[in-house]
Design a protein around this motif. Sequence first.
Motif, PDB file in Angstrom:
ATOM      1  N   PRO A  25       0.816  -1.221   0.000  1.00  0.00           N
ATOM      2  CA  PRO A  25       0.000   0.000   0.000  1.00  0.00           C
ATOM      3  C   PRO A  25       0.856   1.280   0.000  1.00  0.00           C
ATOM      4  O   PRO A  25       0.550   2.238  -0.710  1.00  0.00           O
ATOM      5  CB  PRO A  25      -0.814  -0.103   1.284  1.00  0.00           C
ATOM      6  N   ALA A  26       1.929   1.282   0.784  1.00  0.00           N
ATOM      7  CA  ALA A  26       2.780   2.472   0.858  1.00  0.00           C
ATOM      8  C   ALA A  26       3.449   2.748  -0.482  1.00  0.00           C
ATOM      9  O   ALA A  26       3.571   3.906  -0.899  1.00  0.00           O
ATOM     10  CB  ALA A  26       3.823   2.301   1.960  1.00  0.00           C
ATOM     11  N   SER A  27       3.868   1.707  -1.170  1.00  0.00           N
ATOM     12  CA  SER A  27       4.520   1.876  -2.473  1.00  0.00           C
ATOM     13  C   SER A  27       3.558   2.445  -3.506  1.00  0.00           C
ATOM     14  O   SER A  27       3.924   3.324  -4.292  1.00  0.00           O
ATOM     15  CB  SER A  27       5.070   0.535  -2.962  1.00  0.00           C
ATOM     16  N   GLY A  28       2.344   1.937  -3.516  1.00  0.00           N
ATOM     17  CA  GLY A  28       1.344   2.455  -4.448  1.00  0.00           C
ATOM     18  C   GLY A  28       1.056   3.921  -4.206  1.00  0.00           C
ATOM     19  O   GLY A  28       0.939   4.709  -5.148  1.00  0.00           O
ATOM     20  N   LYS A  29       0.951   4.295  -2.937  1.00  0.00           N
ATOM     21  CA  LYS A  29       0.708   5.704  -2.594  1.00  0.00           C
ATOM     22  C   LYS A  29       1.900   6.568  -2.997  1.00  0.00           C
ATOM     23  O   LYS A  29       1.727   7.690  -3.466  1.00  0.00           O
ATOM     24  CB  LYS A  29       0.436   5.853  -1.106  1.00  0.00           C
ATOM     25  N   ALA A  30       3.112   6.057  -2.808  1.00  0.00           N
ATOM     26  CA  ALA A  30       4.305   6.829  -3.173  1.00  0.00           C
ATOM     27  C   ALA A  30       4.335   7.106  -4.669  1.00  0.00           C
ATOM     28  O   ALA A  30       4.666   8.217  -5.095  1.00  0.00           O
ATOM     29  CB  ALA A  30       5.571   6.079  -2.743  1.00  0.00           C
ATOM     30  N   ARG A  31       4.000   6.121  -5.476  1.00  0.00           N
ATOM     31  CA  ARG A  31       4.008   6.307  -6.933  1.00  0.00           C
ATOM     32  C   ARG A  31       3.033   7.399  -7.383  1.00  0.00           C
ATOM     33  O   ARG A  31       3.237   8.022  -8.413  1.00  0.00           O
ATOM     34  CB  ARG A  31       3.651   5.006  -7.639  1.00  0.00           C
ATOM     35  N   ARG A  32       1.974   7.619  -6.604  1.00  0.00           N
ATOM     36  CA  ARG A  32       0.951   8.608  -6.964  1.00  0.00           C
ATOM     37  C   ARG A  32       1.029   9.879  -6.120  1.00  0.00           C
ATOM     38  O   ARG A  32       0.170  10.743  -6.238  1.00  0.00           O
ATOM     39  CB  ARG A  32      -0.437   7.980  -6.824  1.00  0.00           C
ATOM     40  N   ALA A  33       2.024   9.987  -5.268  1.00  0.00           N
ATOM     41  CA  ALA A  33       2.115  11.122  -4.347  1.00  0.00           C
ATOM     42  C   ALA A  33       2.391  12.429  -5.091  1.00  0.00           C
ATOM     43  O   ALA A  33       3.055  12.449  -6.136  1.00  0.00           O
ATOM     44  CB  ALA A  33       3.221  10.874  -3.323  1.00  0.00           C
ATOM     45  N   ASP A  34       1.870  13.488  -4.518  1.00  0.00           N
ATOM     46  CA  ASP A  34       2.107  14.815  -5.062  1.00  0.00           C
ATOM     47  C   ASP A  34       3.599  15.133  -5.004  1.00  0.00           C
ATOM     48  O   ASP A  34       4.235  14.953  -3.967  1.00  0.00           O
ATOM     49  CB  ASP A  34       1.316  15.847  -4.246  1.00  0.00           C
ATOM     50  N   GLY A  35       4.152  15.568  -6.110  1.00  0.00           N
ATOM     51  CA  GLY A  35       5.543  15.986  -6.147  1.00  0.00           C
ATOM     52  C   GLY A  35       6.555  14.899  -6.426  1.00  0.00           C
ATOM     53  O   GLY A  35       7.755  15.181  -6.513  1.00  0.00           O
ATOM     54  N   VAL A  36       6.121  13.653  -6.579  1.00  0.00           N
ATOM     55  CA  VAL A  36       7.083  12.582  -6.849  1.00  0.00           C
ATOM     56  C   VAL A  36       7.489  12.625  -8.319  1.00  0.00           C
ATOM     57  O   VAL A  36       6.661  12.761  -9.220  1.00  0.00           O
ATOM     58  CB  VAL A  36       6.553  11.183  -6.445  1.00  0.00           C
ATOM     59  N   LEU A  37       8.785  12.552  -8.558  1.00  0.00           N
ATOM     60  CA  LEU A  37       9.330  12.547  -9.921  1.00  0.00           C
ATOM     61  C   LEU A  37       9.789  11.152 -10.328  1.00  0.00           C
ATOM     62  O   LEU A  37       9.785  10.821 -11.506  1.00  0.00           O
ATOM     63  CB  LEU A  37      10.512  13.518 -10.016  1.00  0.00           C
ATOM     64  N   LEU A  38      10.219  10.354  -9.356  1.00  0.00           N
ATOM     65  CA  LEU A  38      10.680   8.988  -9.597  1.00  0.00           C
ATOM     66  C   LEU A  38      10.379   8.163  -8.364  1.00  0.00           C
ATOM     67  O   LEU A  38      10.605   8.622  -7.236  1.00  0.00           O
ATOM     68  CB  LEU A  38      12.192   8.958  -9.868  1.00  0.00           C
ATOM     69  N   CYS A  39       9.886   6.967  -8.587  1.00  0.00           N
ATOM     70  CA  CYS A  39       9.648   6.023  -7.493  1.00  0.00           C
ATOM     71  C   CYS A  39      10.035   4.649  -8.032  1.00  0.00           C
ATOM     72  O   CYS A  39       9.334   4.087  -8.870  1.00  0.00           O
ATOM     73  CB  CYS A  39       8.187   6.065  -7.060  1.00  0.00           C
ATOM     74  N   ASP A  40      11.171   4.139  -7.572  1.00  0.00           N
ATOM     75  CA  ASP A  40      11.699   2.893  -8.107  1.00  0.00           C
ATOM     76  C   ASP A  40      12.094   1.978  -6.954  1.00  0.00           C
ATOM     77  O   ASP A  40      12.384   2.437  -5.849  1.00  0.00           O
ATOM     78  CB  ASP A  40      12.909   3.192  -8.993  1.00  0.00           C
ATOM     79  N   PHE A  41      12.113   0.678  -7.235  1.00  0.00           N
ATOM     80  CA  PHE A  41      12.386  -0.328  -6.215  1.00  0.00           C
ATOM     81  C   PHE A  41      13.444  -1.293  -6.722  1.00  0.00           C
ATOM     82  O   PHE A  41      13.508  -1.596  -7.908  1.00  0.00           O
ATOM     83  CB  PHE A  41      11.107  -1.096  -5.878  1.00  0.00           C
TER      84      PHE A  41
END
Length: 109
Positions: A25-41
């Motif tokens: 759940p936290a990862s999904g929210k991070a990918r859609r968070a305001d201001g995120v430019l990159l979210c990688d694992f």
Amino acid sequence: MYVSVTGIKPKGLLGWLQFIAMTAPASGKARRADGVLLCDFGSRDGYQNTLTVWESKKHMMAYRASPAHLRAMKRLSQIGAGKVYGYEADIIPSWEDAFSEYDRHAREV
């Protein structure tokens, strides 16, 4: 931009199961968070890592205070050991460059 590199090393089978249950759940929210430019694992040396790049530290801090992230962090000690490092940057770093900074400066959480 603000770069955040994190690593969690789950302990045992139960730690892995909790890691999956809490981070999805936290990862999904991070990918859609305001201001995120990159979210990688990724993974390295038994650690499950995240590399996130934000428009600003303020954006990262807003996500960090989100319910999904707070729930995951409250369980960290049951899941395993973790390290974090965040820093300002002018460009989106490669994993190699981010790990270089992380390896020198990460602190345990």
